[in-house]
Design a protein around this motif. Structure first.
Motif, PDB file in Angstrom:
ATOM      1  N   SER A  26    -144.530  40.918   0.607  1.00 22.03           N
ATOM      2  CA  SER A  26    -144.189  40.147  -1.202  1.00 22.03           C
ATOM      3  C   SER A  26    -142.583  39.190  -1.101  1.00 22.03           C
ATOM      4  CB  SER A  26    -144.429  40.829  -2.249  1.00 22.03           C
ATOM      5  OG  SER A  26    -144.120  42.081  -2.575  1.00 22.03           O
ATOM      6  N   GLY A  27    -141.997  40.367  -1.100  1.00 24.70           N
ATOM      7  CA  GLY A  27    -140.290  39.423  -1.710  1.00 24.70           C
ATOM      8  C   GLY A  27    -139.238  41.094  -2.030  1.00 24.70           C
ATOM      9  N   PRO A  38    -142.440  41.376  -6.381  1.00 24.51           N
ATOM     10  CA  PRO A  38    -143.185  40.447  -7.680  1.00 24.51           C
ATOM     11  C   PRO A  38    -143.315  41.800  -9.174  1.00 24.51           C
ATOM     12  CG  PRO A  38    -143.911  39.567  -6.169  1.00 24.51           C
ATOM     13  CD  PRO A  38    -143.152  40.547  -5.276  1.00 24.51           C
ATOM     14  N   SER A  39    -143.504  42.821  -8.676  1.00 24.75           N
ATOM     15  CA  SER A  39    -144.473  43.429  -9.911  1.00 24.75           C
ATOM     16  C   SER A  39    -142.776  44.096 -10.291  1.00 24.75           C
ATOM     17  CB  SER A  39    -145.783  44.798  -9.347  1.00 24.75           C
ATOM     18  OG  SER A  39    -146.899  43.997  -9.037  1.00 24.75           O
ATOM     19  N   LEU A  47    -140.248  42.754 -11.262  1.00 20.85           N
ATOM     20  CA  LEU A  47    -139.979  41.883 -12.086  1.00 20.85           C
ATOM     21  C   LEU A  47    -140.344  42.102 -13.084  1.00 20.85           C
ATOM     22  CD1 LEU A  47    -139.294  38.994  -9.409  1.00 20.85           C
ATOM     23  CD2 LEU A  47    -137.137  40.686 -10.269  1.00 20.85           C
ATOM     24  N   HIS A  48    -141.578  42.659 -13.372  1.00 20.48           N
ATOM     25  CA  HIS A  48    -142.701  42.740 -14.544  1.00 20.48           C
ATOM     26  C   HIS A  48    -142.737  44.300 -14.751  1.00 20.48           C
ATOM     27  CE1 HIS A  48    -143.182  37.843 -14.155  1.00 20.48           C
ATOM     28  NE2 HIS A  48    -142.940  38.403 -13.423  1.00 20.48           N
ATOM     29  N   GLU A  53    -148.288  44.977  -2.436  1.00 15.60           N
ATOM     30  CA  GLU A  53    -147.123  44.138  -2.259  1.00 15.60           C
ATOM     31  C   GLU A  53    -146.238  44.995  -1.609  1.00 15.60           C
ATOM     32  OE1 GLU A  53    -147.285  41.570  -6.668  1.00 15.60           O
ATOM     33  OE2 GLU A  53    -145.763  43.228  -6.133  1.00 15.60           O
ATOM     34  N   THR A 111    -139.108  35.381  -2.643  1.00 16.34           N
ATOM     35  CA  THR A 111    -140.200  35.669  -3.355  1.00 16.34           C
ATOM     36  C   THR A 111    -141.629  34.870  -1.761  1.00 16.34           C
ATOM     37  OG1 THR A 111    -140.257  35.331  -5.715  1.00 16.34           O
ATOM     38  CG2 THR A 111    -142.675  34.795  -4.254  1.00 16.34           C
ATOM     39  N   GLY A 136    -137.053  31.006  -6.315  1.00 16.69           N
ATOM     40  CA  GLY A 136    -138.118  31.733  -7.032  1.00 16.69           C
ATOM     41  C   GLY A 136    -137.923  32.456  -8.190  1.00 16.69           C
ATOM     42  N   GLU A 137    -138.382  33.217  -9.416  1.00 16.67           N
ATOM     43  CA  GLU A 137    -138.149  33.743  -9.900  1.00 16.67           C
ATOM     44  C   GLU A 137    -137.411  35.623  -9.185  1.00 16.67           C
ATOM     45  OE1 GLU A 137    -140.629  35.621 -12.623  1.00 16.67           O
ATOM     46  OE2 GLU A 137    -142.225  37.033 -10.820  1.00 16.67           O
ATOM     47  N   ALA A 138    -137.020  35.834  -7.846  1.00 13.00           N
ATOM     48  CA  ALA A 138    -136.320  37.220  -6.880  1.00 13.00           C
ATOM     49  C   ALA A 138    -135.105  36.372  -7.438  1.00 13.00           C
ATOM     50  CB  ALA A 138    -136.757  37.001  -5.837  1.00 13.00           C
TER      51      ALA A 138
END
Length: 485
Positions: free
Chosen positions: A46-47, A51-52, A54-55, A67, A406, A429-431
């Motif tokens: 996933s990255g 991703p999870s 980061l949130h 993930e 990501t 991405g946001e990563a």
């Protein structure tokens, strides 16, 4: 071996390090969790990070497990008989090469009991032999050479196998240390810092100074020196090579950044193994006992943490270009020159003060009979070699850039995406930026390690030399970085 051994001399006022038993417990059982966290959080599913992560406010455990590639059978999936068996076979191969290849026999430094241990050195030729086998397999089968695919497909299980070996080895030498008797003819002795009486702390820090074992066919092995210079360091190279092969299988190309890191880290290992006799004057050999601190560091921390950069680049390729390669190469060359020249100078002075290359050096004669260098490299800073070592760490991390990625599903068609051969796409991405936690961790950790080693050495020398050490520090003012620290 040398003269008749003197009775065991061990200082029992050494004091605790690493904040004593609580710190030993935290390190012993916390570091494996940290490495597992790195393994899962930065992944090829996933990255990096997942991703999870980061949130955290909306984090769903089920989604997070998917993930990060959590094993379907849970914790049981962390280990496998197959991966453990092949890992043990790797250690056996290293032992066989130690036995059958010619080597140089060297006497160690004088021990507190008056003796000198003998060492056989052939780590460099052992590693060259191992890599020759791997090169032949790669030439024949390319990136699909079974060793490379096995390492990356079973990374988690291989990591677990080495953790188990490290714990088992620390326990074995701890139990064996209670058979050390004063005046023994084998020159066995206890480490000054490992006889606190607290079982957990002594197991962690190392109770016996130079534990040895005699194996059928293999002969006698000095466990501490052997583990420090062989399986972990060579395993570091093998992991890097496996990630290079993975990058090619994933994208169909190999970038200059992952090749650069793999080559320079291999050269670092080659240099240490080629100069293997120099290890005999290091604090690890002369002072530290062998416990979990060193067994875990040698067999788990070094190969699996130090290869984080190539592991990252195998999924998120980065190109340095000619200018980038020049910059990181120059930084590496400067660090290596400081590290190697200073260590060679110290080793030459300690082994033969009349060597023409060190005759011009000034020194401080101590009441303990030891000479402390106050000119040359060692007049610049008390641990100038640490500066060179740390400078070499930067080129390992810089090629990963502002790390973080990501992984998107096939067909997303994201701008500036790097496309995998299976159609998936990799984007910052946001990563973006969050990946430095993994790829630059080594740089921060290594700085902390070197500062801690410097402080340990300062305390040890203060106890040993007393007023002479204070006089020495007034002459050589700087610890590691001249005019800074």
């Amino acid at each position: 071996m040398a003269s008749k051994p003197k009775p065991q001399a061990v200082s029992r006022t050494h004091g605790y390090e690493f904040f004593g038993p609580p710190g030993a417990a935290a390190i012993s059982f916390g570091l494996p969790l940290l490495i597992y966290a790195f393994t899962f959080a930065c992944n090829d599913i996933s990255g990096c990070p997942a991703p999870s992560v980061l949130h955290p406010k909306s984090l769903d455990l089920g989604v997070l497990k998917h993930e990060v590639g959590w094993p379907e059978n849970g914790i049981q999936g962390f280990v496998s008989w197959k991966a453990t068996g092949y890992t043990l076979a790797y250690y056996l191969l290293s032992a066989i090469l130690y036995r059958i290849l010619p080597g140089t026999e060297v006497e160690g430094t004088k021990l507190a009991n008056g003796g000198r241990l003998k060492y056989k050195f052939n780590a460099f030729s052992s590693t060259m032999s191992t890599l020759a086998i791997c090169a032949a397999g790669t030439i024949a089968q390319g990136a699909d050479f079974p060793l490379w695919t096995f390492i990356t497909d079973n990374y988690l299980q291989i990591l677990s196998a080495n953790i188990i070996i490290a714990y088992a080895l620390a326990t074995y030498v701890y139990i064996g240390s209670f058979s050390v008797k004063p005046g023994n003819p084998q020159f066995r002795e206890l480490a000054a810092g490992g006889v606190s009486g607290n079982m957990l702390y002594d197991w962690f820090i190392g109770r016996e100074l130079n534990p040895r074992v005699t194996l059928p066919f293999i002969g006698e092995i000095d466990i501490k020196e052997w583990m420090e210079i062989r399986p972990g360091l060579t395993g570091w190279i093998l992991l890097n090579c496996a990630f290079v092969a993975k990058q090619y299988r994933t994208f169909g190309f190999v970038t200059d950044s992952i090749i650069f890191i793999t080559v320079v880290q291999a050269l670092y290992v080659f240099d240490g193994q080629f100069m293997e006799p120099a290890i005999l004057t290091t604090i690890d050999i002369t002072t530290d006992g062998f416990g979990l601190m060193l067994s875990f560091g040698d067999l788990v921390w070094v190969p699996f943490i130090y290869s984080q950069q190539t592991r990252y680049l195998s999924v998120h390729p980065q190109s340095l270009g000619p200018l980038g390669l020049t910059v990181v190469g120059a930084l590496l060359a400067a660090g290596f020159a400081i590290f190697r020249l200073s260590n060679s100078q110290k080793n030459a002075f300690r082994t033969n003060p009349n060597d023409p290359s060190v005759l011009h050096l000034k020194y401080l004669e101590t009441k303990a009979g030891t000479r402390l260098l106050i000119s040359g490299w060692w007049g610049v800073a008390r641990h100038i070699n640490y500066l060179g070592d740390w400078l070499q760490a930067w080129p390992y991390c810089l090629p990963t850039g502002l790390a973080g990625y990501t992984i998107l599903s096939a067909g997303t068609l994201a701008p500036d995406a790097i496309k995998m051969l299976d159609g998936r796409e990799v984007v910052p991405g946001e990563a973006r930026g969050w990946g430095v936690i993994f790829t630059y961790f080594y740089l921060v950790y290594f700085a902390v390690l070197l500062i801690h080693r410097d402080r340990r050495d300062d305390e040890k020398c203060s106890r040993k030399y007393g007023e002479d050490w204070e006089k020495y520090k007034r002459i050589v003012r700087w610890r590691i970085v001249p005019y800074v620290y």
